[in-house]
Design a protein around this motif. Structure first.
Motif, mmCIF file in Angstrom:
data_model
loop_
_atom_site.group_PDB
_atom_site.id
_atom_site.type_symbol
_atom_site.label_atom_id
_atom_site.label_comp_id
_atom_site.label_asym_id
_atom_site.label_seq_id
_atom_site.Cartn_x
_atom_site.Cartn_y
_atom_site.Cartn_z
ATOM 1 N N ALA A 138 0.907 -1.235 0.186
ATOM 2 C CA ALA A 138 -0.046 -0.069 0.056
ATOM 3 C C ALA A 138 0.839 1.261 -0.053
ATOM 4 N N GLU A 139 1.886 1.285 0.703
ATOM 5 C CA GLU A 139 2.703 2.659 0.862
ATOM 6 C C GLU A 139 3.434 2.461 -0.610
ATOM 7 N N GLN A 140 3.889 1.812 -1.293
ATOM 8 C CA GLN A 140 4.594 1.639 -2.482
ATOM 9 C C GLN A 140 3.449 2.376 -3.375
ATOM 10 N N GLN A 141 2.403 1.761 -3.462
ATOM 11 C CA GLN A 141 1.332 2.414 -4.429
ATOM 12 C C GLN A 141 0.806 3.647 -4.147
ATOM 13 N N GLU A 142 1.169 4.177 -3.010
ATOM 14 C CA GLU A 142 0.667 5.408 -2.711
ATOM 15 C C GLU A 142 1.977 6.673 -2.886
ATOM 16 N N ARG A 143 3.017 6.097 -2.600
ATOM 17 C CA ARG A 143 4.245 6.883 -2.614
ATOM 18 C C ARG A 143 5.478 6.931 -3.472
ATOM 19 N N ASN A 144 5.670 5.807 -4.058
ATOM 20 C CA ASN A 144 6.609 5.538 -5.188
ATOM 21 C C ASN A 144 6.919 6.599 -6.098
ATOM 22 N N LYS A 145 8.097 7.276 -6.018
ATOM 23 C CA LYS A 145 8.040 8.681 -7.007
ATOM 24 C C LYS A 145 8.440 8.268 -8.117
ATOM 25 N N HIS A 146 8.673 7.073 -8.804
ATOM 26 C CA HIS A 146 8.661 6.572 -9.910
ATOM 27 C C HIS A 146 7.358 6.164 -10.765
ATOM 28 N N LEU A 147 6.814 5.349 -10.133
ATOM 29 C CA LEU A 147 5.378 4.590 -10.657
ATOM 30 C C LEU A 147 4.551 4.125 -9.509
ATOM 31 N N LYS A 148 3.896 4.971 -9.035
ATOM 32 C CA LYS A 148 2.628 4.826 -8.116
ATOM 33 C C LYS A 148 1.540 4.482 -8.686
ATOM 34 N N ILE A 149 0.453 3.992 -7.925
ATOM 35 C CA ILE A 149 -0.634 3.807 -8.772
ATOM 36 C C ILE A 149 -1.274 5.116 -9.577
ATOM 37 N N GLY A 150 -1.714 4.716 -10.724
ATOM 38 C CA GLY A 150 -2.038 6.006 -11.547
ATOM 39 C C GLY A 150 -0.828 6.373 -12.882
ATOM 40 N N THR A 151 0.296 5.932 -12.581
ATOM 41 C CA THR A 151 1.450 6.335 -13.219
ATOM 42 C C THR A 151 1.270 5.173 -14.735
ATOM 43 N N SER A 152 1.216 5.914 -15.806
ATOM 44 C CA SER A 152 0.865 5.073 -17.068
ATOM 45 C C SER A 152 2.102 4.481 -17.407
ATOM 46 N N GLN A 153 2.061 3.217 -18.204
ATOM 47 C CA GLN A 153 3.225 2.540 -18.877
ATOM 48 C C GLN A 153 3.895 3.577 -19.639
ATOM 49 N N GLU A 154 3.535 4.392 -20.585
ATOM 50 C CA GLU A 154 4.139 5.150 -21.340
ATOM 51 C C GLU A 154 4.805 6.200 -20.531
ATOM 52 N N GLU A 155 4.200 6.902 -19.483
ATOM 53 C CA GLU A 155 4.700 7.915 -18.770
ATOM 54 C C GLU A 155 6.151 7.323 -18.071
ATOM 55 N N PHE A 156 5.828 6.159 -17.719
ATOM 56 C CA PHE A 156 7.058 5.530 -16.805
ATOM 57 C C PHE A 156 8.283 5.232 -17.782
ATOM 58 N N VAL A 157 7.875 4.585 -18.836
ATOM 59 C CA VAL A 157 8.937 4.001 -19.846
ATOM 60 C C VAL A 157 9.596 4.932 -20.368
ATOM 61 N N ASN A 158 8.907 6.277 -20.781
ATOM 62 C CA ASN A 158 9.640 7.515 -21.295
ATOM 63 C C ASN A 158 10.705 8.013 -20.571
ATOM 64 N N TRP A 159 10.219 8.140 -18.872
ATOM 65 C CA TRP A 159 11.052 8.766 -18.037
ATOM 66 C C TRP A 159 12.299 7.916 -17.823
ATOM 67 N N ARG A 160 11.924 6.519 -17.454
ATOM 68 C CA ARG A 160 12.834 5.430 -17.146
ATOM 69 C C ARG A 160 14.127 5.420 -18.333
ATOM 70 N N GLN A 161 13.843 5.574 -19.660
ATOM 71 C CA GLN A 161 14.680 5.571 -20.529
ATOM 72 C C GLN A 161 15.604 6.601 -20.630
ATOM 73 N N LYS A 162 14.909 7.722 -20.603
ATOM 74 C CA LYS A 162 15.534 9.307 -20.456
ATOM 75 C C LYS A 162 16.611 9.063 -19.340
ATOM 76 N N ARG A 163 16.069 8.721 -18.049
ATOM 77 C CA ARG A 163 17.047 8.835 -16.931
ATOM 78 C C ARG A 163 17.986 7.903 -17.266
ATOM 79 N N ASP A 164 17.724 6.599 -17.660
ATOM 80 C CA ASP A 164 19.047 5.639 -17.883
ATOM 81 C C ASP A 164 20.042 6.266 -18.825
ATOM 82 N N ALA A 165 19.558 6.853 -19.966
ATOM 83 C CA ALA A 165 20.546 7.258 -20.995
ATOM 84 C C ALA A 165 21.556 8.203 -20.270
#
Length: 293
Positions: free
Chosen positions: A224-251
């Motif tokens: 529940a805490e991860q769903q509510e507060r994870n700064k990268h992909l909490k509940i409501g974060t879309s796959q597209e939003e996360f993937v775009n951010w993660r790929q940019k960050r990893d680069a």
């Protein structure tokens, strides 16, 4: 069914959480992601951290049945083989890792020139997805959690899942996906697998990097805490939003400090090279004008 006893043990140099999990009724135990100390300035191996795990085992009279890896780590060396040899009498524990380690071994053996005989059959058990096994009277289940690496698994034991590098504390976020075979889409779906667990289940992470107002490492939060507060992909974060951010960050990320040393040892199941030599790739200028150095 009784709840497992969990001993979180933090290794400060690489920010790694190691875990000893035991059945209180039989004292059967497993060790997850143990660290072998390595000092790069001297290219020196030591066993202080692993020996501290052995101390906990001895103090509690645990009988270690398995030494478990969540994946082939790229930031620390595994102490699984060392612990297996130290615990050979009386328990003779088996080493286990997800079955896709074979893919990772082949990839990095080619990169570092490791002979097949040095990495073949170095793990006793290659877990199938959703395979179950006993820790005394406890049941453990292997959960495939790819994304950070293709071989990545978690271990569901009671109301706890030991998720390795799939997910970190909510203020740290998620793991990188730019290693060979890594995939941000897969990591997104792996996190949804974790989020599908009951809200009160505990997610134990493979690392912590406390900063800001938080000075002390923390081994777990609830689903529940991860769903509510994870700064990268909490509940409501879309796959597209996360993937775009993660790929940019990893680069923009540099390689882990112990990347090459870790992978060469870890694809060997925690064994050192037979010739005692680790291959390190050259960096910087390899060619000047028409002259190849």
């Amino acid at each position: 069914m009784a709840s497992p006893i969990v001993h979180p043990v933090f290794e400060t140099v690489t920010g790694t959480w190691q875990y000893i999990i035991a059945d209180p009724s039989t004292l059967a135990a497993v060790i997850i992601d143990p660290v072998l100390d390595f000092e790069p300035a001297r290219n020196a191996i030591s066993t202080t951290t692993a020996d501290s795990l052995l101390d906990i085992v001895a103090q509690n009279s645990y009988k270690v049945a398995y030494l478990l890896e969540t994946h082939a780590h790229a930031d620390h060396l595994s102490a699984s083989r060392y612990l297996q040899l130290k615990l050979e009498q009386p328990t003779n524990p088996e080493t286990g890792i997800g079955k896709r380690i074979v893919q990772v071994q082949q990839t990095f053996a080619q990169k570092y020139g490791v002979e097949q005989s040095e990495f073949e059959d170095v793990f006793d058990l290659l877990w199938e997805d959703n395979q179950t096994f006993a820790i005394g009277n406890l049941e453990a289940k292997v959960v495939h959690l790819p994304g950070h690496t293709p071989d990545h698994v978690g271990y569901l034991i009671g109301e706890n899942i030991f998720c390795g590098d799939s997910l970190f504390l909510p203020d740290v976020g998620s793991a990188r996906c730019d290693f060979p075979g890594g995939d941000a889409v897969q990591l997104y779906h792996s996190v949804q697998t974790l989020f599908s667990l009951p809200p009160h289940h505990k997610i134990y992470t493979g690392h912590d990097y406390p900063s800001g107002d938080r000075n002390d490492p923390v081994p777990y939060t609830t689903v529940a805490e991860q769903q509510e507060r994870n700064k990268h992909l909490k509940i409501g974060t879309s796959q597209e939003e996360f993937v775009n951010w993660r790929q940019k960050r990893d680069a923009g990320l540099g390689e882990p400090r112990l990347l090459h040393q870790s992978l060469q040892v870890n694809i060997r199941g925690g064994r050192l090279p037979r010739n005692g030599m680790l291959a390190l790739p050259l960096k910087g200028v390899k060619e000047v004008g028409n002259v190849k150095l």
